[in-house]
Enzyme design. Structure first.
Site, mmCIF file in Angstrom:
data_model
loop_
_atom_site.group_PDB
_atom_site.id
_atom_site.type_symbol
_atom_site.label_atom_id
_atom_site.label_comp_id
_atom_site.label_asym_id
_atom_site.label_seq_id
_atom_site.Cartn_x
_atom_site.Cartn_y
_atom_site.Cartn_z
ATOM 1 N N HIS A 17 0.840 -1.202 0.000
ATOM 2 C CA HIS A 17 0.000 0.000 0.000
ATOM 3 C C HIS A 17 0.873 1.250 0.000
ATOM 4 O O HIS A 17 0.692 2.160 -0.822
ATOM 5 C CB HIS A 17 -0.918 -0.006 1.226
ATOM 6 N N GLU A 18 1.817 1.293 0.923
ATOM 7 C CA GLU A 18 2.676 2.472 1.024
ATOM 8 C C GLU A 18 3.618 2.586 -0.169
ATOM 9 O O GLU A 18 3.970 3.697 -0.592
ATOM 10 C CB GLU A 18 3.474 2.430 2.331
ATOM 11 N N HIS A 21 1.922 4.610 -2.855
ATOM 12 C CA HIS A 21 2.068 6.048 -2.619
ATOM 13 C C HIS A 21 3.483 6.509 -2.959
ATOM 14 O O HIS A 21 3.672 7.544 -3.614
ATOM 15 C CB HIS A 21 1.781 6.378 -1.153
#
Length: 353
Positions: A17-18, A21
């Protein structure tokens, strides 16, 4: 061992997920100051380039801290060229969407891997026939194999119920294989009312049969594997969106909310049932993370997206004070949901114990 695997699985999902980003931020030239798996005190930190890569003490999430962007204090901004603050609303929205997208991509890849290993399926053999049902009246027998319904080939048990309920005819034609002979049975299903997973009353057509547990694996080629992975990811996403909707509308009680204890426990149990079970559950959790992060709650990706959509539509940013107070409310809401989940987890343990 199961507990350790559960923590590894959660850490991998958070990392992806990170990483979404991080990748989008770097693509647009935004400096990423910190990439952390977990919150709180940093247990391990290594600086690579301009970024501090960290593992922190509380494994309940993670974060990417970009220059000019701080969830704990939205008023901390920077107007340098490599700052998140100076990017256009569209660029910011892409950066924000990249995290949930990474979760959906992870789920897709897991489902695709499952399709290549072989999806467990129950074969279409009848195990039991309930008395006083259409199947009983039609003299279906135990160990009968359903080979077709309405001239449509049946290979797996899940197709039986689907074919019956999707039929537009009052009479459903079954082709039954028994002792190497084929029999035709025309059966009129009975309509029953039952509760779905959300406790709602729904109508369903049945004939009164249940399967004999004979398992096989459904194999997919590359193209069909991609279709399977896409369909499963989409279905899981829609189910979670609907679950959130039902909870907000009150159709699903707050006592159904699960916390980190339940996630770790179920993941640990899934790991003990083999790699396929672990992959299935990990894909579901990954979709869950993607969907929940898209909710329009300040402090989540969805909340930040709403702020940027506001700027895109009106041509002006939301005031720093509004963003600050809404973000604090968002954090309070998230903390409340987390505590509710843990409370429900403990209650289930006490009741179950």
């Amino acid at each position: 061992m199961g507990f350790f695997i559960a923590l590894v699985v959660l850490s991998i999902l958070i990392f992806f997920h990170e990483l979404g980003h991080f990748t989008a931020a770097r693509f647009f030239g935004v400096k990423v100051e910190v990439f952390s798996i977990g919150f709180g005190k940093r247990l391990f930190t290594k600086t690579i380039g301009d970024t501090q890569w960290s593992i922190s003490a509380i494994p309940l999430g993670g974060y990417v801290r970009m220059k000019g962007q701080d969830d704990s204090d939205p008023t901390k901004v920077s107007y340098d060229e490599d700052s998140y603050t100076t990017k256009t609303p569209i660029q910011k929205i892409i950066i924000l969407l990249a995290g949930p997208f990474a979760n959906f991509l992870m789920a897709f890849l897991l489902y695709f891997a499952i399709s290549q290993m072989g999806v467990p399926r129950v074969m279409p053999y009848i195990g039991q026939i309930q008395k006083d049902t259409p199947a009983y009246s039609a003299k279906l027998q135990k160990e009968d194999k359903i080979v077709a319904i309405n001239n449509k080939e049946i290979n797996y048990w899940y197709q039986v119920g689907k074919s019956i309920n999707e039929s537009s005819y009052d009479i459903v034609r079954f082709e039954i294989q028994r002792n190497n002979q084929i029999f035709i049975k025309d059966i009129k299903p009975k309509v029953i009312t039952e509760q779905n997973v959300f406790g709602e009353s729904v109508k369903r057509k049945i004939v009164g049969i249940s399967p004999m547990v004979r398992l096989t694996s459904q194999q997919f080629d590359f193209v069909d594997g991609v279709k399977y992975a896409y369909t499963e990811t989409l279905n899981a996403s829609m189910m979670i969106f609907k679950s959130v909707q039902k909870m907000l509308s009150g159709a699903v009680g707050a006592d159904k909310v699960g916390g980190i204890i339940t996630i770790v426990d179920v993941t640990a149990k899934a790991s003990q049932n083999g790699i396929l079970a672990l992959f299935f559950f990990t894909a579901l959790i990954s979709v869950n993370l993607g969907v929940l992060n898209l909710l329009p709650i300040p402090a989540l990706d969805g909340g930040h997206i709403m702020f940027n959509l506001y700027e895109l539509v009106t041509g002006k940013k939301a005031s720093d004070n509004v963003m600050y107070y809404l973000t604090m409310v968002g954090w309070a809401l998230l903390l409340g949901l987390m505590l509710l989940g843990v409370y429900n987890d403990i209650n289930r343990i006490i009741i179950g114990g």
